[in-house]
Each structure stands twice: as C-alpha cells, then as structure tokens.
Motif scaffolding. Structure first.
Motif, PDB file in Angstrom:
ATOM      1  N   PHE B 303       8.862   3.777  -0.813  1.00 60.80           N
ATOM      2  CA  PHE B 303       7.554   3.633  -1.445  1.00 60.80           C
ATOM      3  C   PHE B 303       7.673   3.281  -2.920  1.00 60.80           C
ATOM      4  O   PHE B 303       6.755   3.502  -3.699  1.00 60.80           O
ATOM      5  N   LYS B 304       8.822   2.724  -3.286  1.00 58.97           N
ATOM      6  CA  LYS B 304       9.031   2.320  -4.681  1.00 58.97           C
ATOM      7  C   LYS B 304       8.079   1.179  -5.008  1.00 58.97           C
ATOM      8  O   LYS B 304       7.947   0.210  -4.275  1.00 58.97           O
ATOM      9  N   ASN B 305       7.426   1.349  -6.116  1.00 54.02           N
ATOM     10  CA  ASN B 305       6.341   0.464  -6.479  1.00 54.02           C
ATOM     11  C   ASN B 305       6.754  -1.002  -6.591  1.00 54.02           C
ATOM     12  O   ASN B 305       6.085  -1.882  -6.080  1.00 54.02           O
ATOM     13  N   SER B 306       7.889  -1.257  -7.230  1.00 57.23           N
ATOM     14  CA  SER B 306       8.253  -2.636  -7.526  1.00 57.23           C
ATOM     15  C   SER B 306       8.524  -3.450  -6.267  1.00 57.23           C
ATOM     16  O   SER B 306       8.309  -4.653  -6.252  1.00 57.23           O
ATOM     17  N   ASN B 307       8.981  -2.778  -5.217  1.00 55.57           N
ATOM     18  CA  ASN B 307       9.174  -3.475  -3.942  1.00 55.57           C
ATOM     19  C   ASN B 307       8.004  -4.394  -3.638  1.00 55.57           C
ATOM     20  O   ASN B 307       8.157  -5.535  -3.285  1.00 55.57           O
ATOM     21  N   SER B 343      -0.846  -1.368  12.791  1.00 55.07           N
ATOM     22  CA  SER B 343      -0.396  -0.068  12.280  1.00 55.07           C
ATOM     23  C   SER B 343      -0.045  -0.139  10.803  1.00 55.07           C
ATOM     24  O   SER B 343       0.376  -1.176  10.301  1.00 55.07           O
ATOM     25  N   PHE B 344      -0.255   0.974  10.132  1.00 48.76           N
ATOM     26  CA  PHE B 344       0.182   1.042   8.734  1.00 48.76           C
ATOM     27  C   PHE B 344       0.871   2.369   8.497  1.00 48.76           C
ATOM     28  O   PHE B 344       0.677   3.346   9.209  1.00 48.76           O
ATOM     29  N   TRP B 345       1.704   2.384   7.467  1.00 46.49           N
ATOM     30  CA  TRP B 345       2.474   3.568   7.063  1.00 46.49           C
ATOM     31  C   TRP B 345       2.359   3.675   5.571  1.00 46.49           C
ATOM     32  O   TRP B 345       2.625   2.723   4.859  1.00 46.49           O
ATOM     33  N   SER B 346       1.977   4.837   5.094  1.00 48.10           N
ATOM     34  CA  SER B 346       1.836   4.957   3.654  1.00 48.10           C
ATOM     35  C   SER B 346       2.141   6.371   3.175  1.00 48.10           C
ATOM     36  O   SER B 346       2.444   7.258   3.979  1.00 48.10           O
ATOM     37  N   GLN B 347       2.073   6.550   1.902  1.00 50.17           N
ATOM     38  CA  GLN B 347       2.460   7.813   1.268  1.00 50.17           C
ATOM     39  C   GLN B 347       1.363   8.203   0.278  1.00 50.17           C
ATOM     40  O   GLN B 347       1.047   7.440  -0.624  1.00 50.17           O
ATOM     41  N   CYS B 348       0.806   9.383   0.510  1.00 45.76           N
ATOM     42  CA  CYS B 348      -0.293   9.878  -0.322  1.00 45.76           C
ATOM     43  C   CYS B 348       0.216  10.216  -1.721  1.00 45.76           C
ATOM     44  O   CYS B 348       1.118  11.035  -1.879  1.00 45.76           O
ATOM     45  N   GLU B 349      -0.346   9.588  -2.720  1.00 46.86           N
ATOM     46  CA  GLU B 349       0.166   9.792  -4.078  1.00 46.86           C
ATOM     47  C   GLU B 349      -0.235  11.151  -4.646  1.00 46.86           C
ATOM     48  O   GLU B 349       0.344  11.606  -5.630  1.00 46.86           O
ATOM     49  N   PHE B 386       3.375   0.427   1.933  1.00 51.25           N
ATOM     50  CA  PHE B 386       4.622   1.001   1.434  1.00 51.25           C
ATOM     51  C   PHE B 386       4.655   1.153  -0.076  1.00 51.25           C
ATOM     52  O   PHE B 386       5.420   0.487  -0.773  1.00 51.25           O
ATOM     53  N   LYS B 387       3.804   2.005  -0.560  1.00 58.04           N
ATOM     54  CA  LYS B 387       3.901   2.465  -1.961  1.00 58.04           C
ATOM     55  C   LYS B 387       3.085   3.746  -2.047  1.00 58.04           C
ATOM     56  O   LYS B 387       2.449   4.155  -1.072  1.00 58.04           O
ATOM     57  N   LEU B 388       3.082   4.398  -3.179  1.00 55.86           N
ATOM     58  CA  LEU B 388       2.216   5.568  -3.339  1.00 55.86           C
ATOM     59  C   LEU B 388       0.770   5.088  -3.331  1.00 55.86           C
ATOM     60  O   LEU B 388       0.411   4.196  -4.088  1.00 55.86           O
ATOM     61  N   GLN B 389      -0.023   5.697  -2.475  1.00 58.57           N
ATOM     62  CA  GLN B 389      -1.357   5.170  -2.233  1.00 58.57           C
ATOM     63  C   GLN B 389      -2.405   6.265  -2.124  1.00 58.57           C
ATOM     64  O   GLN B 389      -2.079   7.452  -2.024  1.00 58.57           O
ATOM     65  N   VAL B 390      -3.655   5.840  -2.142  1.00 55.88           N
ATOM     66  CA  VAL B 390      -4.745   6.622  -1.577  1.00 55.88           C
ATOM     67  C   VAL B 390      -5.426   5.680  -0.581  1.00 55.88           C
ATOM     68  O   VAL B 390      -5.389   4.452  -0.746  1.00 55.88           O
ATOM     69  N   GLN B 391      -6.043   6.260   0.437  1.00 57.62           N
ATOM     70  CA  GLN B 391      -6.564   5.430   1.520  1.00 57.62           C
ATOM     71  C   GLN B 391      -7.653   4.469   1.042  1.00 57.62           C
ATOM     72  O   GLN B 391      -7.756   3.332   1.514  1.00 57.62           O
TER      73      GLN B 391
END
Lengths: 464, 464
Positions: B303-307, B343-349, B386-391
């Motif tokens: 979930f690295k931002n620069s990616n 489908s999606f995959w994410s990470q709650c910031e 794939f980064k820190l997110q909110v929905q």
C-alpha cells in the motif's frame, strides 16, 4: 486525572477501550443506583415466590443491575464526544458535474446489529440498523461512528420510531451533512401468556416492525435520494416496501400493551420496577413509562413458581396416569419415534431475561406418538418453561416428566435463543444453545442417539 | 480502591461493564505501551511514504495502538476470574439411568462470533466458535462464560489450532467437567499482492480452516460423544466432515507464509513491528513470531503510496488516451452499460486494517463495455485500492478515472467489508458499507440511477 472527566470518560467507553490497565475501580457494585436496582430485583424475586438466597438466584439482583445499567449506558454518553475527532476532510469531485466523496457521495452502512430496551415492557429488543448520509462541506465521518452513535440511543429505553428519529437527528447535528437516513428493522420478543400458551399452539414468537427516519435531503420521503438509499438496502435483501408499512410503527408495537390491566395486586413489585426506572436515570412519570411497571410485573408473574407445581400436579399427572395405565408402552417391535419442534418459552433465572426455542423429544416405543400424547408433551414443555429456569434444568425436567408418558427410553434436545446472550455486554447475536438429556437406552446406545439426531431438521432457517 | 486490583479489574472487563461512572481514568493514552506502539506506527507510515501529519493519518497511530491493545486484552485476563462465581449447582436425573442436567447432560453453544489476531501476519481473523461440554459433579457454568472464556484466548496473537486447544483446556480446568469440545471455523483474509492482483482476476479472498479440540470424554476423537456434538452442529448447517480435513490446520494457514522473503530493506519498519509485539506483551523472539515483522511489513508495502501514482501515470493514462481518441464515445443511441463485481483490495488509513469488496461501474454510452475497457476498469480499481484509503475517496477516484475511459456520465457503487468494523471494540460482524459516486447525467437523472441499481445483483449471498 484525579477527577472524573465525564466527557473524556465517555469517549473511552464509546470507543470500546475498556480502561486497559490504567484505571482505579471505584466500585460499580457500591454505587447507589446499583444497590437500588438490586433491592428492587430482590422484591421482584420474592414476589415470584422464590428464595433469593438460592444459589442460582443469589447473584441475580447484581447481574440484573449490571445488565440494565450496561444496557442503558446511552443515557450517560454524548454524541459530540463520539463524532468529535472523527470528522475527516475529504475532497469532492475535482472537476465536472456530480456528487462524490466529501461532497454529495452517498455513504451507507448496512446491517448493524444492535439491541435496545422496550420502554413499554423493559425487555430488550433486537435492531438491525441501516444508516446513510450524504456528506457535505468536504468532510466525512469515520464509518464506525455511525454505529456508535446509533448505539448511544439504542442503549436507552426506547420505541422504534423514536430510536430512528433520535439517531437521525443526532447524526444530522453531529456531522452536519446534506442529509441523514435511518432504517431500523426491529424484532420484539412476543411470549404468549402462561394460559394462552396452551391454547395457541402456533403462537408467533416475534413482533417485527420497520421504521424510517430522514433529515435534510431525506426529510421528504418521496425524494429521489431515498430511492438510491433503498436500492442499496435492496441488494442486501432488505425490501422496505415489502416488509412492513410505515404506519404500523405509529401504533404501539409492544405486545404487552395488549395485556389487559389487572388490579394492582402486586403494588410492592410495581413500585420496585418504578424504582429501577429511576435508578437508570429515567423519569417513571414520563407518559410512555406510566404503565411499564405494571406491564413488566404482569409479564414476570407468568413465571411465578407456584403456578407450575399446582397445575402440573392437578392437571397433567392425573391424566398421564390414566394414559400410562392404558398399557400402550410395551417392549416388542420397538422403533424410535419423535416429536419435533415443540415451542417453549422460559425465563433465565440468572438475568431475568427470556429464552425460548424448540424442544425435540424422542422415545423408543412400539407405536408413534399419537395426538393426545403430543398435546401432553407440549403441555409438559410449557409447564416446565413457565418459571425461572436454566436451560440445563428445563431439559432434564422435560425428559423426566416425558418419560412418565413415553416409557424410560427418552431423549430430549432443547435448542434456544437466549436474550441474555444478545443483550448485556456479550452481544453474540447469532449464537444458539443446545442441551441434551438422554434416559434409559438412549444413554448407552450411540446409534439410537444418532438416529434421533438425524430426524431433527436443520434449524438455521427457523427462529427469529 | 486506591491500588489497582488486577483480578477484580479483569472480572469487570470480561463481564462487559465498562466502569459505569465510577472510574478515575489514569490515561490509557499516556501508558508507555500505547506510546511505544504509536511511535512504531509513525515509523510504518513514514516507510509507506505518507505524511504522518496529514489530517486522516494524524490520529492513526493512536487508533492503531488502541485497536491492537484492545484486540489483545486477553493477555491481561484470567479465566479463573470469569468462571468463578458462574458455576451453579444443578441436579442430575432424580431417578433412572441416563445423563441430564448437571450430571452428563451435554451443553453446546453454537455460532459465537469472535475475532483474533494472526500471529503470523498481525491481521485479524474471524472465528465462528462452537463449544460443548458435559457437566459433572452436579454443576453447570453460566452459558455466556463459554463465550467469554473463548474470547480471552481469541484476544491474543493466535493460530487456529492453538486457539482451540487453549480454549478447550482452559474450560476443562475452569469448569472441571467430564469433557470439553471446541470447534472453530476460522476465516483469514487473503489479499493478493499488488502485482498479482492484476494477473489473478479470480483471486479467492479468504483462507478457511476448521479445527477441533477435545478434552476428557472428547479427548478421543472417535468417541461417540463427538458424534452427538457434531450432530448438534450439523443441524445448524455446520458439517465438520464436509468442510475441511483436520489435517489442513497442521500446516500454517496464513497466506503471508507463502510470501517469499525479500531482503530486509525495511529494517526500520521491521524493528517497529517487533517493538509493537513487545508492547502487546508478546515475546518477539518466540519461534512463531520470528517472521511476523517481516511479513507484516511486506504486506504493508503493498500500500505504498508512490506505487500508485507512478504506475497510474506511466501505464494506464497513456493507453487510455489512445482508447479515448478512438472516438468511441459519442452521444447518439445511448444506453446504460455496467460492469459489476470488480473486486478491490484496500487498506483503511484510519486503522491500518484491510477493507475489500466489489465495485460496480455504470456508464451511459453508445456501446457495451468491451473486454479491453473491462480490463482497464479492473486495473483502475486495483490502482486506487492499493494504497492507504478511505472508501469514500476510493469511490470518487475510481469514478473520476473511469470517466476518462467511459465519458462523463459515470456511476460507481463500492460495497465493502471493513476489518475495522469487525475487530476493535465495535465487532459488527454482519455489517457492510456502500458508497456511491455519480458523475454527469447520473447526478441529475434518478431514473438512470435506479436503472443502474437494478442491474446490481443481490450481494447477501456473496462475500465471506
């Protein structure tokens, strides 16, 4: 530190951190409200003809006090403390026409399991809560706060429509969005009375009601945005139009409202319940609470101990003796016969909270259980259900009494939902308890047990 | 009062009373363990290339610390305190042969929803817990205590089989019954890696495992009593034999175990995770935890931002420009077309916890979404996931990027399960969140929105 900072304290409560390690306990047990509720519960137990020093009941007053104060902690919580610090800046569209993110992008949280207390009868009721809002001003609220705010109002003595309205306006005030929508599906347990349980064999164990509330752009229930919100519920299987007309909620939904008021013969018990209301921070003279003590006592008296023994001796045993002396129970050409899904209604003696479900009875005998025996079995189940109980004892007592009717080879399975497992601190909404008693050959013959188990239908589709 | 009485404190914790009104808060925020975890989380956020002072992240270190300490409070709880005072005398059969009540009457509590933390990767996993025991010595335990004891061990860093074994032996010691049986159905989230998400479109999002543990009469897994217990599970829809072979649990179930170890290029982050383990009261040099910091960092670096920005600019936009310049987007003979269940995959910031689900995208255009566009849409979803997110932001960003591909009339619905809604204090296991973004004509045409909503399938049957 040092002084009780209520605002801060509440934030901690709401965020679910249980004062990990860093807390000096002043003694919830010693607080005057706790002690007052305990005293009142003792009066209620005595009114039921129970021995308050009996092992199973000794701590019941404390357990009830704890459950009630925990279950009404919403009176001591502030929405402001929950929402504060959980509002996050969130951009809207970078260009173009439309609504998204922190400017107009509809947010919906569905299927939040909560419970609340019915102000009309003091029993907990289940709530499936769906909340939506339309962000404005480039800010959104942390998703879990929608649940926490709803819980503040659920944890009070409530009525579904008021609960929906209070959650809605609290969120409107707290988040200041373009609008808030709340849909609640409420489920109130509906016990039959002790007497009517014997007559109404298809008694429906639940009252269901669906209520909605809207503010801002949701204030007009014909607004298009309601269509969007309801669509998002529909593909989770929640169909507002199909379920219940909104008008149903205008009338009182609590089944105890229908109970005709009998004279105030239990004025000591009634006063005790009024004192409980006061200890919870409520005003017992509030209009909606005026009849609550009478209704709660009326409900409780269904489980008066003497009811059972008297009627069981006078009514069932005599008739059973006659049946048994018919000599139908012989030991040739035997099969396993079963009577499944007999409903039962009971009251947990540890928490004074209802539990209910179905009883499955199996026996090894020569002929199938005839309608007369079936009706006796249902009566036996009711007789043992309508008193302060624990499920283990209920199972044993049903098995022992049924064995008088069906011979010595009897097996009983009781499947129950316990209100004390969904309310209080535990909140295990999907949990279900099963207990087993095996008499005679069932206790030594695993194959017989397995055969009886196989006859029991899958229960995941039944119940509330 | 005055001194911290740990035993008493723990009883209160476990019984779910949140120190109502009678507690002086010493400041969870100031405890050294909390501060140490906060510092470690800051290191992790910086390693992800994030600005720790950004509004959405400012309190993330505190939220993560609170969630982790709350989620591992089992280290500070004692089973003895829970079971003590909840053992009740309960008679067995009054006469005859058999087992019932407090002497041999099997008791089973099914479908307890819990969560635990995977010791291998530090992510929470869901547990559906079923517990049974056979009372002896004329005593039974309060039903809710089976759940509370299970929770003590769930709220630690765990592995399914050890969790089952620990619950089983704790109950055996605490209740001293004839036997205890535990069945756990565990569900571990299984994210694809950032890279593999683009290749494996049918990635299975969960690892499931079923484990059992037995003591006393349940010690022998061929014993008849296991048959009774499993029958009681079977008619709740839980079929142990059908689900998963027991052996599956012997191997490590955590998907992160399969991740090849890359060099320790993030040693600062790895050390930070090791310090978190220590702050939770664990020993980072315990064998099972040796690789945990590396695995957690590896997971986090997805979930690295620069990616995102780099790849999005270099890869997608160029190709999309080409597609758009093909002139496929015209405004005659238009229909609503949709691409559902991407489908999606994410990470709650806010909590550094995964959230995942499906994205539905609709557009008003002249022709259906072709396979090339579909694959682009899936890529767009992954890029933003794939980064820190909110929905809310994820929904908006997908809509904005998709509109470059599909024209200005785009609607996006994101449906998600948030790990932060099932773990932490909130534990709303069934909840599900939906967010909507409407661009162009969708924002002004309720009929178009309704039509798109109708194309979305009922989602209650999908997901975990």
């Amino acid at each position: 530190m040092g002084a009780l900072n209520e605002g801060h304290f509440n934030v901690e409560l709401e965020n679910g951190v249980n004062h990990l390690g860093g807390c000096i306990e002043l003694g919830f047990e010693q607080e005057p409200e706790t002690l007052a509720i305990e005293d009142a519960v003792k009066v209620l137990l005595q009114g039921l003809g129970e021995d308050v020093n009996r092992e199973g009941l000794r701590k019941t007053p404390f357990r009830v006090a704890k459950a009630l104060r925990e279950g009404t902690r919403g009176y001591r919580q502030k929405v402001k403390d929950i929402v504060q610090g959980a509002l996050f800046p969130e951009a809207g569209l970078e260009s173009g026409i439309g609504h998204a993110g922190g400017v107009g992008g509809l947010v919906v949280v569905r299927d939040l399991d909560l419970f609340s207390y019915c102000e009309s009868c003091l029993l907990p009721f289940q709530v499936k809560c769906h909340v939506g809002y339309v962000p404005s001003g480039q800010r959104v609220v942390g998703l879990s706060k929608l649940s926490r705010v709803a819980d503040v109002f659920a944890k009070r003595l409530q009525e579904p429509q008021r609960l929906a309205d209070e959650v809605c306006s609290a969120l409107q005030l707290g988040i200041k969005p373009t609008g808030v929508a709340v849909v609640l599906q409420c489920l109130h347990i509906h016990f039959p009375n002790f007497e009517s349980a014997f007559l109404d064999l298809n008694h429906q164990g639940w009252v269901k009601v669906l209520v909605t509330s809207g503010s801002g752009v949701f204030e007009n229930e014909k607004a298009d945005i309601w269509g969007d919100f309801l669509s998002l519920l529909k593909f989770r299987g929640i169909d507002v139009e199909k379920t219940h007309p909104r008008d149903a909620a205008d009338k009182c939904w609590c089944p105890s409202q229908a109970i005709p008021k009998v004279g105030s013969s239990n004025s000591g018990m009634t006063l005790a319940v009024a004192s409980i209301l006061q200890s919870l921070g409520e005003d017992p003279s509030r209009n909606e609470l005026l009849g609550t003590p009478t209704r709660f006592v009326k409900w409780l008296m269904n489980f008066k101990n003497s009811n059972l023994e008297m009627k069981l001796n006078g009514f069932v045993f005599d008739r059973m003796d006659a049946l048994i002396s018919n000599g139908n129970v012989s030991h040739c050409d035997e099969h396993i016969h079963s009577e499944l899904n007999l409903s039962f209604w009971s009251q947990c003696e540890h928490h004074l909270l209802p539990f209910h479900g179905v009883v499955h009875i199996g026996c090894i005998c020569t002929e199938a259980i005839d309608p007369i025996r079936k009706s006796f079995l249902q009566s036996i189940v009711h007789f043992h259900g309508f008193k302060l109980q624990v499920q283990e004892r209920l199972t044993r007592q049903i098995a022992e009494t049924a064995s008088l009717l069906l011979g010595g080879d009897v097996m009983v399975v009781v499947e129950a939902n316990h209100t004390c497992m969904i309310s209080r601190g535990i909140e295990k909404f999907g949990s279900n308890t099963a207990t087993v008693a095996v008499l005679g050959r069932f206790s030594t013959d695993p194959a017989a047990r397995a055969k009886f188990f196989q006859s029991i239908p899958n229960s995941t589709t039944t119940g509330g």
